[in-house]
Structure formats: C-alpha cells, structure tokens
Design an enzyme around this catalytic site. Structure first.
Site, mmCIF file in Angstrom:
data_model
loop_
_atom_site.group_PDB
_atom_site.id
_atom_site.type_symbol
_atom_site.label_atom_id
_atom_site.label_comp_id
_atom_site.label_asym_id
_atom_site.label_seq_id
_atom_site.Cartn_x
_atom_site.Cartn_y
_atom_site.Cartn_z
ATOM 1 N N SER A 204 0.798 -1.226 0.000
ATOM 2 C CA SER A 204 0.000 0.000 0.000
ATOM 3 C C SER A 204 0.825 1.269 0.000
ATOM 4 O O SER A 204 0.341 2.338 0.351
ATOM 5 C CB SER A 204 -0.971 0.012 1.195
ATOM 6 O OG SER A 204 -1.973 -0.967 1.029
ATOM 7 N N ASP B 269 3.328 -5.016 -10.551
ATOM 8 C CA ASP B 269 3.519 -3.577 -10.668
ATOM 9 C C ASP B 269 4.798 -3.292 -11.463
ATOM 10 O O ASP B 269 5.861 -3.852 -11.160
ATOM 11 C CB ASP B 269 3.621 -2.936 -9.280
ATOM 12 C CG ASP B 269 2.347 -3.119 -8.463
ATOM 13 O OD1 ASP B 269 1.273 -3.296 -9.066
ATOM 14 O OD2 ASP B 269 2.428 -3.093 -7.218
ATOM 15 N N GLU C 107 7.424 -4.994 -8.236
ATOM 16 C CA GLU C 107 7.058 -5.985 -7.225
ATOM 17 C C GLU C 107 5.828 -6.743 -7.695
ATOM 18 O O GLU C 107 5.157 -6.349 -8.663
ATOM 19 C CB GLU C 107 6.791 -5.331 -5.874
ATOM 20 C CG GLU C 107 5.737 -4.244 -5.890
ATOM 21 C CD GLU C 107 5.697 -3.471 -4.570
ATOM 22 O OE1 GLU C 107 4.816 -3.785 -3.752
ATOM 23 O OE2 GLU C 107 6.550 -2.573 -4.368
ATOM 24 N N ASN D 295 2.285 -8.674 -6.173
ATOM 25 C CA ASN D 295 1.395 -8.779 -5.018
ATOM 26 C C ASN D 295 0.552 -10.039 -5.146
ATOM 27 O O ASN D 295 -0.144 -10.227 -6.142
ATOM 28 C CB ASN D 295 0.499 -7.535 -4.963
ATOM 29 C CG ASN D 295 -0.253 -7.410 -3.661
ATOM 30 O OD1 ASN D 295 -0.924 -8.338 -3.238
ATOM 31 N ND2 ASN D 295 -0.153 -6.257 -3.034
ATOM 32 N N GLY E 87 -5.438 -5.804 -3.669
ATOM 33 C CA GLY E 87 -6.593 -5.117 -3.123
ATOM 34 C C GLY E 87 -7.829 -5.317 -3.978
ATOM 35 O O GLY E 87 -7.742 -5.476 -5.202
#
Length: 332
Positions: free
Chosen positions: A168, A279, A292, A294, A298
C-alpha cells in the site's frame, strides 16, 4: 511466453454454488487492516451476488476453532500485509486441509519479501531496477553516512526507498537528492526492519493483474496509474480524487503486449497461482521494469485488479467465483 488477450478470457459461472461454503478472511492486525476489510466486504458481496454462500471472518483466535468445527470448501484471502501475504496463514490453512484462492505458502513467502522476489526475477532474466537491501542493524553498525554515500555512488539518483516487506505504499519515498535520503530511510524503518533501496526508473506506472482460470496465467488489461502528487503512496491509493486511472493503459499495442508478457513471466517465475498483480514502470523507450508482485491484491472500489477486470469486460463476482470453484477442487 505469450500473454493471452483479455478478450479471450472466458469466465464461467461457478458450479454447484448452492453447495459451496466460502470463507472470506479480512482484517488482521497489519497497517493495512482498514483496506483489507474493504476488500473483504467487496469480495463477500460479489460472491453472494453470484449465488455463493460466503461469510466474512477476521484472522484472530477464533479462526482455527471455526475451521475445525465447520471447515469451509474454500477460503478467499483478502488480508493485506504480512498476515495475508507472508505465507504463514497459508501454511496454517494447509495444515487444516482447507483450500484457498491464490499461491501456496512457499511462493507467497518469496513474493512477499521484495529483495528475494527481485532476485528470482533477475535470475529469470526479467527486468527489475538495481537494488540493495539494508537491514536497520547493518545501517547503524556500518555507519549511516558511509553506507548512504556508497548507495548513492552505486545506484545514482533519484532512488526509491521502501520497506522490504509491506504494501500500500506505506513507508515508501522517492529520493531526488542525497540530503533527503536519511529521512527516507528513517521513515522506511518505521514500517519494517529492512529497507529496499532501488534505482528509480522514470516512466509510466502500470499494474497488470494476472489470472488463471484453468488455461494458464493470462494478463488482464494494464491499468495506468497517474497520482496527482506524482507518488502512488497510501493516500493516493485509497483517497478519492488523489489518483487518475486509465484502463487500459495508454500504451502502444506492441508495448502493451510486451508489458503483458513480462507480467505473466513474473507470475510464472515466482511460482504463483490463481491471481496476482504485477507492478511495473514503463520507461520512455517502452521497456517495462518489474517493481514488485502482489499475491493478495486489493479488491476495494479503487483497487487495480477490479479495475482491470472491468476493463476486460468481465464480471468481478463470476471471476472470483470461478477461482473459488477451482480452489475447492484442490481439497485433499
């Protein structure tokens, strides 16, 4: 490795939805608890909308007794931060023989630790900015000034400083001059004991969600991220009006294809499963650089995976439901 165009992704309705009992885990005790709860509620509503019996539960002391007393057919992990992404919870679910959407514990541990993930990506021949990982103890023992001078000499300026573990945008900062580096390091160490310092790459900030519905990992349309203040930090991610998103990203077709291929390759190199979000930065020459990956993206109203799902013309609930069905089939 080719990425399949999003328009060719087929999402079927979840099978036997009346018989599936799904647990959505959200909350936890990380800095990202509020975001996790928002993700969990959205996943819960989406599953119920397609006929899946689902309930929301926190990852607390009541979880294990509940798993033993009434094992769900599958779990959706909407926990962000260490609880949902460092592999430990997935390991516990494995012990309980409870299947879940997403990668296994080993892959989660590697992806969660950014320096480890970058090493795997580099070994696989994928582009990622040069970096150094610096634990707080070494930072102090070796002398802050000397270490920071060497970092600037080796990587140049500007730099990106962020926690080696975390999400985040918490604790992350762009450093454009050497005088700002010490403060950025202190801010980073407030969120994790190891700082990742990498060469800053200027360009278009994009996120590519990767899903696997049984025909191999496929890239959804890239989402272009344009934060109002130039930095995609926590406030920019979750405050309305702080960021503009373009879906699909405003990339030339050849560059968009390259970005999709690199994202799928990163997902594969890290041994991920079901879904992930990669990303990247696309520089002025159209070359992507993986920042990176994830493993628990989200799912809020401003999150990137749901935006990509919408851009692909897919139904969010049906997609999550299909992933749940696949996870439930892995039991035992």
């Amino acid at each position: 490795m080719a990425a399949i165009p999003a328009e060719r992704i087929t999402v079927t309705a979840p099978t036997s939805t009346t018989e599936l009992h799904v647990l959505v885990l959200a909350g936890g005790l990380s800095y990202e608890r509020d975001v996790s709860l928002r993700s969990g509620r959205r996943v819960l509503d989406a599953l119920r909308a397609v006929g899946v019996e689902a309930e929301l539960r926190d990852a607390d002391v009541a979880l294990l007794p509940a798993l033993v007393a009434d094992p769900p057919d599958a779990v959706v992990i909407a926990l962000h931060g260490a609880t949902g992404e460092d592999g430990s919870l997935r390991g516990v679910l494995d012990l309980c023989d409870v299947p879940y959407v997403g990668c296994d514990a080993r892959a989660s541990r590697v992806a969660w630790d950014k320096p480890s993930a970058k090493a795997v990506l580099r070994e696989a021949g994928l582009p990622t900015p040069d970096w150094v990982a610096l634990p707080h103890d070494r930072f102090s023992e070796l002398g802050a000034v000397a270490v920071l001078d060497r970092i600037v000499d080796r990587l140049g300026l500007p730099l990106m400083v962020k926690p080696a573990q975390g999400g985040s945008g918490l604790g992350a900062a762009v450093v454009r001059d050497a005088a700002s580096l010490p403060a950025a390091m202190v801010g980073c160490f407030a969120y994790h004991s190891t700082a990742l310092v990498e060469r800053y790459v200027s360009g278009m900030d994009v996120a590519v969600s990767v899903v696997d519905l049984g025909e191999g990992p496929q890239a959804l349309p890239a989402v272009e991220i344009v934060p109002r203040n130039g930095v995609y930090d926590y406030a920019a991610r979750y405050t309305a009006g702080r960021t503009t998103w373009h879906t699909p990203a405003r990339l030339d077709p050849e560059v968009a294809d390259t970005v999709a291929r690199v994202a799928v390759a990163a997902h594969t190199a890290l041994g991920l499963r079901d879904l992930s979000r990669v990303d990247l930065i696309v520089d002025a020459d159209g070359q992507p650089h993986v920042l990176e990956v994830n493993v628990s993206p989200g799912m809020t109203e401003t999150s990137l995976l749901p935006l990509a799902v919408q851009a692909a013309g897919l139904d969010f609930g049906r997609l999550i439901g299909s992933l749940v069905t696949r996870a439930a089939a892995r039991r035992g």
